[in-house]
Design an enzyme around this catalytic site. Structure first.
Site, PDB file in Angstrom:
ATOM      1  N   GLU A 177       3.707  -3.710   6.911  1.00 29.20           N
ATOM      2  CA  GLU A 177       2.370  -4.294   6.896  1.00 29.20           C
ATOM      3  C   GLU A 177       2.196  -5.083   5.607  1.00 29.20           C
ATOM      4  OE1 GLU A 177      -0.551  -1.300   9.166  1.00 29.20           O
ATOM      5  OE2 GLU A 177       0.452  -0.392   7.446  1.00 29.20           O
ATOM      6  N   ASP A 191       4.710   1.393   5.916  1.00 33.28           N
ATOM      7  CA  ASP A 191       3.259   1.452   5.976  1.00 33.28           C
ATOM      8  C   ASP A 191       2.690   0.834   4.698  1.00 33.28           C
ATOM      9  OD1 ASP A 191       0.769   2.650   7.246  1.00 33.28           O
ATOM     10  OD2 ASP A 191       0.719   3.622   5.283  1.00 33.28           O
TER      11      ASP A 191
END
Length: 717
Positions: free
Chosen positions: A442, A415
Site C-alpha cells: 500500500e 501493509d
C-alpha cells in the site's frame, strides 16, 4: 604522545567515570590518541583507545560500558553508530549439543534467561545469567558486540516439543521487564513465550523445499488471489473437515465439496480458477489470534513477527504444529503451481507498543516519535515502527529473509508500505535481487513522522522500482467511491482517457509497479459496492457490473489481484471494515458458487486470456506502445476499446462498455457518435475466439455488447 596510564577518576558515587567526561575533565588536554587505562574502585581494568576529541575508537575490548548507557538518545544516529550490531545470530542458534541465545539490549544493566518447565507451563525452573559482549567496533557492526547479551546452554534444548524461554531485563534506573524474544521463530500457545525447537524434529512434511520453481520472472505475470486463512474455510459450506476449518490444513485440503450443491471448494477451487499466486492475510503471531480465540480478527496486530500464529495450527499447544502445518500448506500450493505471498505488517505493532517485546528490550528505540515525545501514529494503530533506525531496519530485513529462506515464501505484500522508509525498502530489494520474489504494498501517504521524500509511497515509486503499488486510482475509476460512481457503477464523471492511462499503467515508471484490483479485505466488497451505488438493480444488471469490473482488472497492464470470492459475489452486508465483525460476516459462503456460476466462469476466462496474452504480461513499455492501440475513449461515452496486435499478424479487439446502452461494432454495424472507430472494416464472423460478459451477441459480421458489458475477440496469429 603519552604512554603513561591515566589515574583513576571515580565519579561522586565511587563508580567508574564516563571515559569521554573523564578525559575532558583533565586539565591541559593531553594527546588522547594514546591507549588509556582506567581502574574502577575494585581495580578492574578498562582498556580503550580514545581519539583527540575524547571519543572511543573502534576495534577495542570494552569490559564495562556502564558509563555509556544513557550517553546517547535512543532516537539518535549516535546511538546506532555506537551500539548497532549487524551479526546474523540474534535469537537462538540450535545444535543437539548446545544452544546459543543472543539478545540485543544495549541499555540493559543485566539480562537473565528464564527457562520454563515446558512451553505450556508458567513455572520457571532455571535461570541463566547472560553476558554482555566486550568488542567495540564502530566500523564493523558485525563484530560490535557491546550491546549483545549471550548465553550458551549445554545439551539438547530442542527435543520433543522444545524448550520455552523468556528474558528478564534490568535497567540502570532499577526498572525490570520480562519479555519473549523479538527474534522468536516458534512460540507457546498464546505467543508469550519463545520456544527452542530442533529444525529437524518433525516441522516439515516430506518433500518440502523452499526453492519453488514456479515464480514468475516478471511481476506483470502475477495473478493473485487474496485469502484469509480463517475466512477461506470457516463456513460449513466449504465442505472442509470440521477440525481443519479456518486452519492452515483446511486451506490446502483436497477433494472438498460444497455440501449443498456438490461443487468443488477451497483448495481445489483455487486451482481451477487459474490464479498463479495466493496472498495470505496475516499468518504470523498476533495478539488477537495466537490463543486460538473464538474472537474474530484479520490479524493486523503483530506480536511475534517471525513465528506463524498458533491460532491456525491443528495443535496450538505444540509449538511445532503451526510451523509444520504452514509448510504443509505452502507445499500443497507449490505442488499445484501456485506461489504464496505473505501479508506482512512491519509498520506498527499490535496492542500497547509500550508492552511489546521491542519496547521491553530497548526502551524508547523502536518506535517513531513526534517532536513533543508522543508516539507517531500514521498507521492509525497507535504506533509507527521506526524503520529508519539501524536495528529496526535490520529486524525487518532479517524477518523477510527468514520467511523466505525457512518457508519458501514467494512474495510479500506490505501493509502500509508508505510508513516504512525508502532506504529500508531498497535494502529489501537488494536482499531478493534475482530471486523473483514479488514485492508490493500500500503506497498511500499516511501521516507518519517521516519526511515525504523518505516514505515508500507510490509518489516515490521511482526510488524503489522493484516494488509494486495498489492502484487505488484505477479502483476508484472502475467502482467509484462513497460519493462518486465509477465506470461500472453508474453515471461516472471519470474521464475515459484518464481510465485508459490507469489501464495502461501510465502512472508508474515501470509497468510492473502497477497492481490492479477492485476488491480486497478493506472497504466494501465489489458486490456490496455495486449494490450501494445501484440498490434498485435487478440481478442480471448487477451481474453485468460484477463481470465488467472483474474483466477490467485482468484486461489491463500490471499485476492483477482479486479477493477470493469476489467472482461469486462475496458480500459482507455493506460492512466496509469487517476486521472484527465475526465469521457470520467474513466467512466465505461457498453456496454462492452455485448461484453465480456464470461470473465465476467469466473470471476463469479473463484470467486464462491474461495468462496467454504476452502484451498484457509484459513489463516493456516500448513493446506495449508498439502493439497496443487505443481505438475508443470518447469523453462521456463510457466506452473504451483497444486493439492488441502481435508479431504474427494476429490481433485482439477488447471493448469495455460501461454505458447503459448497447454498442455494436464490426461490419454491418451502424455508425455511433460514441465511437471513433466502430471497426466497420472487420467481419467478426471470422474471429478465432470470443470471450465476453453474458450480454454479448453476434450477427452478420457485427458484435453487440449490451449495456455494462465487455468482449474480447481474437483473430489469427
Amino acid at each position: 604522545m603519552t604512554d603513561t596510564p591515566i589515574v583513576q577518576y571515580p565519579d561522586a558515587n565511587g563508580n567508574r567515570a564516563y571515559v569521554k567526561t573523564h578525559w575532558q575533565a583533565i586539565d591541559g588536554k593531553p594527546d588522547l590518541s594514546a591507549l588509556g587505562e582506567m581502574k574502577s574502585p575494585d581495580g578492574t581494568e578498562w582498556k580503550v583507545s580514545i581519539d583527540n576529541n575524547g571519543n572511543v575508537q573502534s576495534g577495542q575490548s570494552m569490559e564495562d560500558v556502564s558509563g555509556f548507557i544513557g550517553k546517547y538518545s535512543p532516537l539518535s544516529t549516535d546511538f546506532d553508530n555506537f551500539w548497532g550490531y549487524s551479526g546474523d545470530d540474534l535469537g537462538y542458534s540450535y545444535t543437539p549439543n548446545e544452544t546459543t541465545i543472543k539478545l540485543w539490549a544495549p541499555t540493559a544493566q543485566s539480562v537473565d534467561l528464564l527457562i520454563y518447565d515446558s512451553p505450556n507451563s508458567d513455572n520457571v525452573n532455571r535461570t541463566y545469567e547472560m553476558k554482555r559482549g566486550t568488542i567495540f567496533n564502530q566500523n564493523d557492526h558485525d563484530s560490535n558486540t557491546i550491546g549483545v547479551w549471550t548465553v550458551t546452554l549445554d545439551g539438547d534444548y530442542g527435543k520433543n516439543i522444545g524448550t520455552a524461554y523468556r528474558y528478564s531485563i534490568t535497567f540502570p534506573d532499577g526498572h525490570k521487564t520480562e519479555t519473549q524474544d523479538p527474534y522468536t521463530t516458534a512460540i507457546s500457545y498464546g505467543g508469550d513465550k519463545s520456544v527452542i525447537i530442533d529444525p529437524d524434529n518433525g516441522i516439515a512434511p516430506d518433500g518440502f523445499t523452499t526453492n519453488y520453481v514456479g515464480r514468475v520472472d516478471s511481476p506483470t505475470k502475477a495473478i493473485i488471489g487474496e485469502m484469509s486463512i480463517r475466512d477461506f474455510t470457516k463456513s460449513v459450506t466449504s465442505g472442509v473437515d470440521q477440525n481443519k476449518r479456518g486452519k492452515f490444513l483446511g486451506a490446502c485440503q483436497a477433494g472438498t465439496k460444497n455440501p449443498n450443491f456438490g461443487k468443488s471448494t477451497g483448495f481445489d477451487y483455487v486451482k481451477s480458477l487459474g490464479l498463479n499466486y495466493i496472498q495470505v492475510m496475516p499468518m504470523f503471531s498476533t495478539y488477537s489470534g495466537d490463543a486460538n480465540s473464538s474472537d474474530y480478527s484479520w490479524g493486523y496486530d503483530p506480536k511475534n513477527y517471525n513465528a506463524p500464529t498458533t491460532g491456525f495450527a491443528s495443535n496450538p499447544k505444540d509449538p511445532r504444529s503451526a510451523i509444520y502445518d504452514l509448510k504443509t500448506m505452502i507445499k500443497a500450493y507449490h505442488d499445484a503451481g501456485i506461489g504464496v505471498t505473505m501479508d506482512v505488517v512491519y509498520n506498527h505493532v499490535g496492542g500497547d507498543a509500550m508492552q511489546s517485546s521491542f519496547e521491553k528490550t530497548v526502551p524508547g528505540y523502536y518506535f517513531r516519535k513526534n517532536a513533543d515525545g508522543s508516539l507517531s501514529n500514521g498507521s492509525y494503530c497507535g504506533n509507527d515502527f521506526r524503520s529508519e533506525a539501524e536495528m529496526s531496519r535490520k529486524f525487518i530485513l532479517d524477518s523477510v529473509k527468514h520467511w523466505q529462506s525457512t518457508y519458501g515464501i514467494d512474495g510479500f505484500r506490505f501493509d502500509l508500505l508508505d510508513v516504512i522508509d525508502t532506504t529500508t525498502a531498497k535494502k529489501i530489494e537488494e536482499s531478493f535481487d534475482g530471486k523473483n520474489i514479488l514485492l508490493y504494498g500500500e503506497g498511500w501517504n499516511m501521516p507518519t513522522n517521516l519526511p515525504e521524500n523518505l516514505k515508500s509511497m507510490s509518489d516515490n515509486s521511482v526510488q524503489i522500482t522493484s516494488f509494486g503499488f495498489f492502484n487505488g486510482t484505477y479502483r476508484d475509476q472502475i467502482i467509484g467511491t462513497n460519493s462518486r460512481p465509477g465506470f461500472v457503477s453508474g453515471n461516472s464523471s471519470y474521464n475515459e482517457s484518464d481510465i485508459v492511462d490507469s489501464l495502461l499503467a501510465s502512472d508508474f515508471s515501470q509497468i510492473s509497479q502497477n497492481l490492479q484490483y477492485v476488491e480486497v479485505h478493506d472497504d466494501r466488497t465489489l458486490s456490496d459496492n455495486n449494490w450501494y451505488h445501484n440498490p434498485n438493480d435487478d440481478e442480471a444488471t448487477h451481474g453485468n457490473r460484477m463481470a465488467l469490473a472483474n474483466a477490467m482488472v485482468m484486461l489491463s497492464q500490471g499485476m492483477s489481484l482479486i479477493q477470493i470470492g469476489q467472482e461469486f459475489w462475496r458480500n459482507k452486508n455493506m460492512n466496509s471494515n469487517s476486521y472484527n465483525a465475526g465469521d457470520g460476516i467474513n466467512a466465505l459462503n461457498w453456496d454462492y458458487l452455485q448461484y453465480h456460476a456464470d461470473t465465476v466462469q467469466m473470471m476463469r476466462d479473463v484470467i486464462a486470456f491474461k495468462k496467454g496474452e504476452k502484451i498484457l504480461q509484459s513489463n516493456d513499455r516500448g513493446l506495449a506502445n508498439r502493439f497496443v492501440k487505443i481505438d475508443n475513449e470518447v469523453s462521456g461515452s463510457k466506452i473504451i476499446s483497444m486493439t492488441i496486435r502481435n508479431s504474427n499478424d494476429g490481433k485482439k479487439i477488447i471493448l469495455l462498455n460501461g454505458s447503459t446502452s448497447p454498442v455494436s461494432i464490426g461490419s454491418g454495424s451502424a455508425s455511433d457518435s460514441r465511437l471513433k472507430n466502430n471497426y466497420s472494416d472487420t467481419n467478426f464472423d471470422y474471429k478465432n475466439y470470443m470471450i465476453s460478459s453474458s450480454n454479448v451477441s453476434q450477427n452478420n459480421g457485427a458484435v453487440t455488447i449490451g449495456s455494462i458489458g465487455y468482449v474480447v475477440i481474437g483473430f489469427g496469429g
